[in-house]
Design an enzyme around this catalytic site. Structure first.
Site, mmCIF file in Angstrom:
data_model
loop_
_atom_site.group_PDB
_atom_site.id
_atom_site.type_symbol
_atom_site.label_atom_id
_atom_site.label_comp_id
_atom_site.label_asym_id
_atom_site.label_seq_id
_atom_site.Cartn_x
_atom_site.Cartn_y
_atom_site.Cartn_z
ATOM 1 N N ASP A 25 -4.026 -4.555 16.646
ATOM 2 C CA ASP A 25 -3.525 -5.572 17.642
ATOM 3 C C ASP A 25 -2.941 -6.458 16.829
ATOM 4 O OD1 ASP A 25 -3.733 -7.771 19.345
ATOM 5 O OD2 ASP A 25 -5.952 -7.988 19.188
ATOM 6 N N GLU A 185 -1.462 -4.523 25.579
ATOM 7 C CA GLU A 185 -2.860 -5.033 25.362
ATOM 8 C C GLU A 185 -3.856 -4.728 26.613
ATOM 9 O OE1 GLU A 185 -1.416 -8.792 24.426
ATOM 10 O OE2 GLU A 185 -0.470 -8.007 22.639
ATOM 11 N N ASP A 207 -7.351 -12.377 29.910
ATOM 12 C CA ASP A 207 -7.191 -12.497 28.454
ATOM 13 C C ASP A 207 -6.785 -13.825 28.214
ATOM 14 O OD1 ASP A 207 -6.369 -12.647 25.733
ATOM 15 O OD2 ASP A 207 -5.156 -10.707 25.822
HETATM 16 MG MG MG Z 1 -5.889 -12.535 21.209
#
Ligand code: MG
Ligand code: ADP
Length: 632
Positions: A25, A185, A207
């Site tokens: 990530d 993501e 998010d």
């Molecule tokens: Mg983040």
């Protein structure tokens, strides 16, 4: 991109062989690396037990520092400490002008297309900065797992464009990592919760991090996620919550927001700690060290916190509503809501999200790690570590890719339904004597005529050395990588001159459009083949006309008398007329044959004269051995 579920032969590892793979990530503020061990995906800590690596790189005269130490040095050494590479990666100089003004770095002015930042260790690009972060994470994985990584999956925001994706892959290559593929993501977060193994349906990914907010609506269809809509705010996150709470604290302590920088920073730190503690406690004590000496004591309750941050949370909810509308669905259609980012630990945020969607959001997986975990699961599958009977998700090329050849015909180089990644090459040649450039037109579709296909890109190859028509060998290579990026290169084989282009063939095509294009090719198949034959014959006629005209200009005066010349000219004109007007491939073919017969005597005479010339001044035995160059 259309996808099929297929177990790819050869990709599954042998039972005893386990390929090391990791998910990364690569975040704006923090980055993480995760891997699957004994069937469980987990993020990997550094030697000090910290899982998150601040995405900060500091360049000093002595070398490069990445992570926590660089982050701590940022305020003291802002010019050499790069904390925003993700905001700059894949952007042109013009794009970063607006972002760049908010950043403390010194951008190198020059005519390079890529922004460069001046540091003590020399000029660096955002790709190089990101590569440093990836190197540390890749290294951490190799050290923990005790071996070389076979490949990684790196996550990128759903809204990243081709250039930003390509630049992220470049950074990985620079870091010595093999990228199986980039993963959006939100998709990674959905994979972490195993939603890809559930029934087809629509899911929302919310998010909310420290500085940014993103919401995506994904549709799972046959095991594959499609991003239906995405939106967000690049300047809204937990930091803004901290500011709201700090403002209230300062007011309570009778300090006002015009307090000095040190006091402001202190209030922000206290605010953040109190906010985070309120996830577990219903009220917390807060202390502020006063600039004039002494300490202020107060209490912050959950209710007060909710009141302070509500206007900000409401902004995210408004954005969610818009994105749901953009996706063309209603909240009732949404099956699951996945929470990502540290700020989704806040109870008020969870409440508001649950209210909007009418269901409890998924929060079981650590919201800081969920993206890395999804990436690790995907990397494990791509490494072939799943048992043989487990299906692999493989992308296929949904429509044929090819180039335009003479007469507006398509030549397919990668047929539809080929599993990607794939690379195929084909050789082409020049049409005219001395032709020094070639136009390459990349097209997509199943139809025979370029006019019925979709144009993807055009580029030109220059600097082909002068040769007779048909002698040059130009190799055109099509390569589609795992992310569906198409790279086309044309290279002239003797000189090595080359030109290339990169495109995303799936860009902007919906599933329905793809289906429509396929149906049209089936409907027109018979007619298309007739048209193709006619065009091919006309191209051949054109080639013969060109070759004969060139020959006549060259040596007709020498080899033909006036009557013969008239005969050849008349034959040539007959073919020109047929090639222009005929709608029948057979007629054009017959006309070509006729011309060849009419001019046979001339061709023979040219060959004899050519041989005489070549032999002039040489002895016959010099020619008895082949000397390499062949005539094809
Ligand atoms: Mg983040
Ligand atoms: P980014 O994606 O921007 O790197 P993160 O996803 O790491 O950010 O989230 C960081 C944010 O999460 C910070 O604002 C932090 O205060 C907030 N946060 C962390 N834990 C909690 C908590 N328990 N309650 C509320 N907010 C939290």
């Amino acid at each position: 991109m259309a996808l099929l579920q297929i177990a790819e032969p050869g990709l599954a590892a042998a039972p005893h062989e386990h390929r090391l793979a990791a998910g990364i990530d690569l975040g704006t503020t923090n980055s993480l690396v995760a891997t699957v061990r004994s069937g469980v995906a987990e993020t990997l800590p550094d030697a000090d037990g910290r899982h998150t690596l601040p995405s900060v790189v500091r360049y000093t005269a002595g070398g490069v520092e990445v992570g926590e130490s660089a982050r701590l040095a940022a305020s003291g050494d802002p010019l050499n400490t790069i904390a925003s590479a993700k905001r700059l990666i894949g952007r042109g100089v013009a794009d970063v002008k607006s972002i760049g003004e908010e950043l403390p770095y010194e951008f190198v002015s020059g005519d390079s297309a890529v922004p460069r930042i001046r540091t003590l260790a020399g000029d660096v690009t955002p790709v190089e900065v990101s590569a440093e972060i990836l190197k540390v994470l890749g290294g951490r994985a190799q050290q923990t797992l005790g071996g070389e990584l076979a490949g990684v999956v790196i996550t990128v925001p759903a809204y990243f464009d081709d250039a930003q994706r390509q630049a992220t892959k470049d950074a990985a290559r620079l870091a010595g990592l093999h990228v199986y593929r980039l993963l959006n993501e939100p998709t990674a977060a959905a994979v972490a919760y195993g939603l890809d193994r559930g029934a087809d349906g629509v899911h929302a990914i919310y998010d909310l991090g420290g500085g940014t907010f993103d919401v995506s609506i994904l549709r799972l269809h046959n095991g594959v996620f499609e991003v239906m809509a995405t939106g967000g705010d690049t300047a809204l996150g937990g930091d803004d919550f901290d500011a709201a709470v700090a403002g209230w604290l300062l007011q309570q302590a009778s300090l006002g927001i015009d307090a000095d920088r040190g006091t402001l920073r202190h209030a922000l730190d206290m605010a953040r700690a109190a906010k985070e503690a309120l996830t577990d406690a219903t009220a917390v004590d807060v202390q502020l060290t006063l600039p004039q000496g002494g300490t202020w004591h107060g209490e912050l309750t959950r209710e007060r916190l909710a009141e302070l941050i509500d206007p900000l949370v409401r902004k995210t909810i408004t954005t969610c509503r818009r994105v749901i509308r953009d996706a063309g669905v209603s909240t009732d259609d949404i099956e699951d809501v996945v929470m990502v980012g540290g700020s989704t630990r806040g109870l008020r945020v969870r409440e508001r999200v649950a209210e909007l969607f009418g269901r409890e959001p998924l929060v079981d997986i650590d919201p800081d790690r969920v993206v890395a975990i999804g990436a690790a699961l995907q990397a494990d599958v791509l490494a072939g570590n799943k048992p043989d009977d487990d299906m692999l998700l493989l992308d296929v090329n949904p429509l044929s890719l090819g180039i335009e050849t003479m007469g507006g015909l398509t030549e397919k180089i990668i047929p539809r339904n080929t599993t990607i990644p794939v690379a195929r090459a084909q050789e082409f040649t020049t049409f005219k004597d001395g032709q020094s450039a070639m136009a390459v037109h990349v097209v997509q579709g199943e139809r025979e005529l370029v006019a019925d296909c979709r144009s993807l890109a055009r580029f030109e190859l220059h600097g082909i050395p002068p040769m007779v028509a048909g002698a040059a060998r130009i190799r055109v290579t099509f390569a589609v990588d795992a992310d569906g990026l198409l790279h086309v290169e044309a290279r002239e084989q003797t000189s090595g001159v080359s030109a290339s282009v990169e495109v995303k063939p799936s860009y902007g095509l919906t599933d329905d459009e793809i289906t429509g294009m396929l149906q049209a090719s089936i409907d027109h198949a018979g007619k298309d083949m007739d048209v193709r034959r006619l065009v091919e014959e006309k191209v051949e006629a054109q080639r013969v006309i060109e070759a004969l005209s060139a020959a006549l200009a060259n040596d007709a005066d020498e080899l033909l008398d006036a009557a013969e010349r008239a005969r050849v000219d008349a034959a040539l004109q007959r073919l020109v007329a047929v090639a222009e007007s005929s709608q029948s491939a057979a007629d054009v073919e017959a006309a070509i044959k006729q011309l060849e017969r009419d001019c046979e005597f001339y061709v023979e005479r040219r060959m004899n004269s050519g041989i005489r010339k070549a032999m002039a001044g040489h002895r016959v035995d010099e020619f008895s051995e082949e000397n390499g160059s062949s005539a094809d």
